[in-house]
Design an enzyme around this catalytic site. Structure first.
Site, mmCIF file in Angstrom:
data_model
loop_
_atom_site.group_PDB
_atom_site.id
_atom_site.type_symbol
_atom_site.label_atom_id
_atom_site.label_comp_id
_atom_site.label_asym_id
_atom_site.label_seq_id
_atom_site.Cartn_x
_atom_site.Cartn_y
_atom_site.Cartn_z
ATOM 1 N N LYS A 83 0.832 -1.212 0.000
ATOM 2 C CA LYS A 83 0.000 0.000 0.000
ATOM 3 C C LYS A 83 0.868 1.265 0.000
ATOM 4 C CE LYS A 83 -1.822 2.755 3.108
ATOM 5 N NZ LYS A 83 -1.869 4.065 2.429
ATOM 6 N N GLU A 120 10.156 16.220 14.939
ATOM 7 C CA GLU A 120 10.428 16.197 13.504
ATOM 8 C C GLU A 120 9.454 17.158 12.815
ATOM 9 O OE1 GLU A 120 9.249 12.611 11.359
ATOM 10 O OE2 GLU A 120 11.202 12.641 10.375
ATOM 11 N N GLU A 179 10.822 1.579 9.507
ATOM 12 C CA GLU A 179 11.722 2.703 9.211
ATOM 13 C C GLU A 179 10.950 3.963 9.546
ATOM 14 O OE1 GLU A 179 14.749 2.604 8.379
ATOM 15 O OE2 GLU A 179 15.101 0.693 7.360
ATOM 16 N N CYS A 200 13.430 11.619 5.910
ATOM 17 C CA CYS A 200 13.469 11.088 7.272
ATOM 18 C C CYS A 200 14.812 11.379 7.930
ATOM 19 C CB CYS A 200 13.173 9.608 7.258
ATOM 20 S SG CYS A 200 14.114 8.747 6.014
HETATM 21 P P1 NAP Z 1 2.587 8.142 8.046
HETATM 22 O O1 NAP Z 1 1.486 9.068 8.255
HETATM 23 O O2 NAP Z 1 3.078 7.320 9.169
HETATM 24 O O3 NAP Z 1 2.137 7.204 6.842
HETATM 25 C C1 NAP Z 1 2.948 6.197 6.305
HETATM 26 C C2 NAP Z 1 2.061 5.152 5.676
HETATM 27 O O4 NAP Z 1 1.297 4.512 6.694
HETATM 28 C C3 NAP Z 1 1.040 5.708 4.694
HETATM 29 O O5 NAP Z 1 0.882 4.801 3.642
HETATM 30 C C4 NAP Z 1 -0.187 5.799 5.549
HETATM 31 O O6 NAP Z 1 -1.391 5.847 4.836
HETATM 32 C C5 NAP Z 1 -0.075 4.554 6.369
HETATM 33 N N1 NAP Z 1 -0.879 4.576 7.584
HETATM 34 C C6 NAP Z 1 -1.412 5.635 8.243
HETATM 35 N N2 NAP Z 1 -2.129 5.216 9.317
HETATM 36 C C7 NAP Z 1 -2.035 3.871 9.332
HETATM 37 C C8 NAP Z 1 -2.554 2.859 10.199
HETATM 38 N N3 NAP Z 1 -3.312 3.157 11.270
HETATM 39 N N4 NAP Z 1 -2.246 1.571 9.931
HETATM 40 C C9 NAP Z 1 -1.475 1.255 8.870
HETATM 41 N N5 NAP Z 1 -0.990 2.160 8.016
HETATM 42 C C10 NAP Z 1 -1.254 3.455 8.244
HETATM 43 O O7 NAP Z 1 3.888 8.837 7.489
HETATM 44 P P2 NAP Z 1 3.965 9.888 6.338
HETATM 45 O O8 NAP Z 1 3.394 11.149 6.874
HETATM 46 O O9 NAP Z 1 3.418 9.327 5.095
HETATM 47 O O10 NAP Z 1 5.562 9.998 6.133
HETATM 48 C C11 NAP Z 1 6.363 10.794 6.899
HETATM 49 C C12 NAP Z 1 7.081 10.003 7.980
HETATM 50 O O11 NAP Z 1 7.785 8.890 7.432
HETATM 51 C C13 NAP Z 1 8.127 10.826 8.662
HETATM 52 O O12 NAP Z 1 8.052 10.643 10.056
HETATM 53 C C14 NAP Z 1 9.445 10.281 8.126
HETATM 54 O O13 NAP Z 1 10.523 10.483 8.943
HETATM 55 C C15 NAP Z 1 9.114 8.857 7.917
HETATM 56 N N6 NAP Z 1 10.001 8.253 6.915
HETATM 57 C C16 NAP Z 1 10.990 7.408 7.349
HETATM 58 C C17 NAP Z 1 11.860 6.830 6.440
HETATM 59 C C18 NAP Z 1 12.937 5.895 6.899
HETATM 60 O O14 NAP Z 1 13.482 5.163 6.079
HETATM 61 N N7 NAP Z 1 13.277 5.847 8.176
HETATM 62 C C19 NAP Z 1 11.727 7.102 5.085
HETATM 63 C C20 NAP Z 1 10.721 7.972 4.675
HETATM 64 C C21 NAP Z 1 9.851 8.533 5.618
HETATM 65 P P3 NAP Z 1 -2.019 7.287 4.481
HETATM 66 O O15 NAP Z 1 -1.258 7.724 3.303
HETATM 67 O O16 NAP Z 1 -3.443 7.065 4.199
HETATM 68 O O17 NAP Z 1 -1.809 8.183 5.678
#
Ligand code: NAP
Ligand code: MG
Length: 505
Positions: A196, A403, A272, A306
């Site tokens: 997804k 962050e 991650e 990230c």
């Molecule tokens: P997010 O809100 O956590 O969403 C990530 C993914 O999880 C999306 O596909 C999201 O769907 C899904 N999701 C949301 N709620 C969920 C639930 N209850 N159960 C299962 N899946 C769910 O993160 P984001 O805002 O997209 O990305 C930013 C974050 O990612 C930042 O904190 C960044 O640091 C981190 N990041 C980390 C890395 C790494 O390698 N460490 C790399 C890139 C990003 P939706 O799109 O519908 O919300």
């Protein structure tokens, strides 16, 4: 009813034409594009204009269920140990070739949907994804166990077996590149997938689904379900038929995933997550180079990285000079239309993210930090934010702790190593860090003391597919990339072979 098609003529903000794209935008389940059981959709937006782009199917738990069954059947009959690893390699190499052949279109889709500059998407995201598929294609027939000589009466060996059906959930900041980090090692090791992407940036994943079809992967091996985290994502992490979930995203959602795995079938989990990474500038650093890398550290991908270098610690002897040069460098960043060749910073990905970042900026001001540069909206339409520097910050301030995930950096001074290490490690995160110094002993000494999964010396944000990436502390569990990622997708079976035939009792 036929599933929807996505059609688009790429134009820059001035209306100049940049090519077209047309593809099937259904949910990709068991080798077919479908609308989904409930036919629900989600709207996607062009962040450069703030205007809607299209409606994309939003999978529900019913669709996840169908995809999991398809993936299970594929695992047991058409993939896993049923195909030779050389065949998995061949298909992965072919997918890399097809992504390369369509790289301009995919980069344009990424740019359109995420807001990142087209030229950067092509050079970084697309090349990163192509390299990742090729790298893991190379691993597919080189994953094997060990022979362990126990004693004269027995030997043992290990098998590295695929885990089974894997659920994968990714964020919006590097949609295609993160897809490759997920799909490539899982497929190379013989797993089947229910994937997804982020609800905001699904276009490149959907386009890749048609390339997966064109490659000829057996049906059900890869299932791509666009949709919303709280429904499709939650259904994946709670599903009893999924053996492992790999997640990239926020620490908050990472916690949900872990709980959900614990409450269902104890599926294996790799995470991650976020970061608040320090870039450390010593007084002996090659100053102009350090300024440039530090600017790249926060500015790359509009701060939506990230591992962004969002806390910069500067030795007090050079603080004033550094601040002056750093300010000049961030002022020079070209913010604007993603389809202009010299654009470095496009819009933030969405209105929600734009508002979150602006909210952090206003909290920073309220808590007494100084906006030294930027702090405002850029332009009048779309979700653009000026590169922003905060000075006069204290360790307990929200903008130092949380962050921000935007082009906002906090600058602080230090005067000795003990103070520096305390400040740099004062975070719940531990994803990355950087040290700028010409003294090699200092570089290694500090690197060893930093609690971070990646440390850069005299550079920032450089990632290579053969080098592991992942977080200490609340930045995650496990490592992606390199040989290390193979362990995320294999079970180790230990086999004991008795050589004696003697009864034990
Ligand atoms: P997010 O809100 O956590 O969403 C990530 C993914 O999880 C999306 O596909 C999201 O769907 C899904 N999701 C949301 N709620 C969920 C639930 N209850 N159960 C299962 N899946 C769910 O993160 P984001 O805002 O997209 O990305 C930013 C974050 O990612 C930042 O904190 C960044 O640091 C981190 N990041 C980390 C890395 C790494 O390698 N460490 C790399 C890139 C990003 P939706 O799109 O519908 O919300
Ligand atoms: Mg989200």
């Amino acid at each position: 009813m036929a599933p929807p098609n996505f059609e688009y003529d790429f134009k820059d903000l001035a209306g100049n034409f940049h090519g077209k794209s047309s593809f099937n935008s259904g949910l990709y389940i068991n080798g077919e594009f479908v609308e989904g059981v409930d036919k629900t959709t989600v709207e996607i937006v062009n962040p450069a204009t703030g205007k809607p782009l299209s409606n994309i199917p939003a999978a529900t738990d019913k669709d996840v269920d169908i995809a999991v069954k398809a993936a299970r059947e594929a695992f047991e009959t058409r993939w896993g140990t049923k195909v030779p690893p050389t065949e998995r390699a061949r298909l992965l190499f072919k997918l890399a070739d097809l992504i390369e052949a369509n790289a301009d279109e995919l980069a344009a889709l990424e740019s359109l949907n995420n807001g990142k500059a087209f030229a950067i998407a092509r050079a970084v995201d697309l090349q990163g994804a192509i390299d990742t598929f090729r790298y893991y294609a190379g691993w597919a027939d080189k994953v094997h166990g060990k022979t362990i000589e126990v004693n004269d009466t027995k030997f043992a060996y290990t098998r590295h077996e695929p885990i089974g059906v894997v659920g994968q959930i990714t964020p919006w900041n590097f949609p295609l590149w993160m897809l490759s980090w997920k799909l490539a090692p899982a497929l190379a090791t013989g797993n089947t997938i229910v994937f997804k992407p982020s609800e905001w940036t699904p276009l490149t994943a959907i386009r890749v689904a048609s390339l997966i079809e064109e490659v000829g992967f057996p049906r059900g091996v890869v299932n791509i379900l666009t949709g919303i985290g709280n429904t499709a994502g939650a259904a994946i992490s709670a599903h009893m038929g999924i053996d492992k979930v790999a997640f990239t995203g926020s620490t908050l959602v990472g916690r949900h995933i872990l709980k959900s795995a614990a409450n269902s079938n104890l599926k294996k989990v790799t995470l991650e997550l976020g970061g608040k990474s320090p870039a450390i500038i010593w007084d002996d650093a090659e100053l102009d180079t350090a300024v440039s890398w530090a600017a790249f550290g926060i500015g790359f991908n509009h701060g939506q990285t990230c591992c962004a270098g969002s806390r910069v610690f500067v030795h007090e002897k050079i603080y004033d000079t550094f601040l002056e040069k750093f300010t000049k460098k961030l002022k020079e960043i070209k913010v604007g239309d993603p389809f202009q060749p010299d654009t470095f910073q496009g819009p933030q990905v969405s209105e929600t993210q734009y508002n979150r970042i602006m909210n952090h900026i206003s909290i920073g001001k309220k808590e007494g930090a100084t906006v030294h540069l930027g702090g405002e909206r850029h332009g009048t339409e779309g979700f653009f934010i000026q590169p922003t520097i905060f000075t006069d910050v204290k360790p307990e301030m929200t903008i130092v702790k949380e962050e921000i995930f935007g082009p906002v950096v906090v600058l602080a001074r230090f005067n000795n190593e003990e103070e520096l290490i305390r400040l740099a490690n004062d975070s719940v995160y531990g994803l990355a860090a950087a040290v700028f110094t010409r003294d090699v002993s200092r570089a290694i000494g500090i690197t060893n003391r930093l609690k971070a999964g990646t440390v850069w010396v005299n550079c920032y944000n450089l990632l290579d597919v053969n080098v592991p990436f992942g977080g200490y502390k609340q930045s995650g569990i496990g490592r992606e990339c390199g040989e290390y990622a193979l362990a995320n997708y294999t079970e180790v079976k230990a086999v004991h072979i008795n050589l004696t035939g003697q009864p034990p009792i």
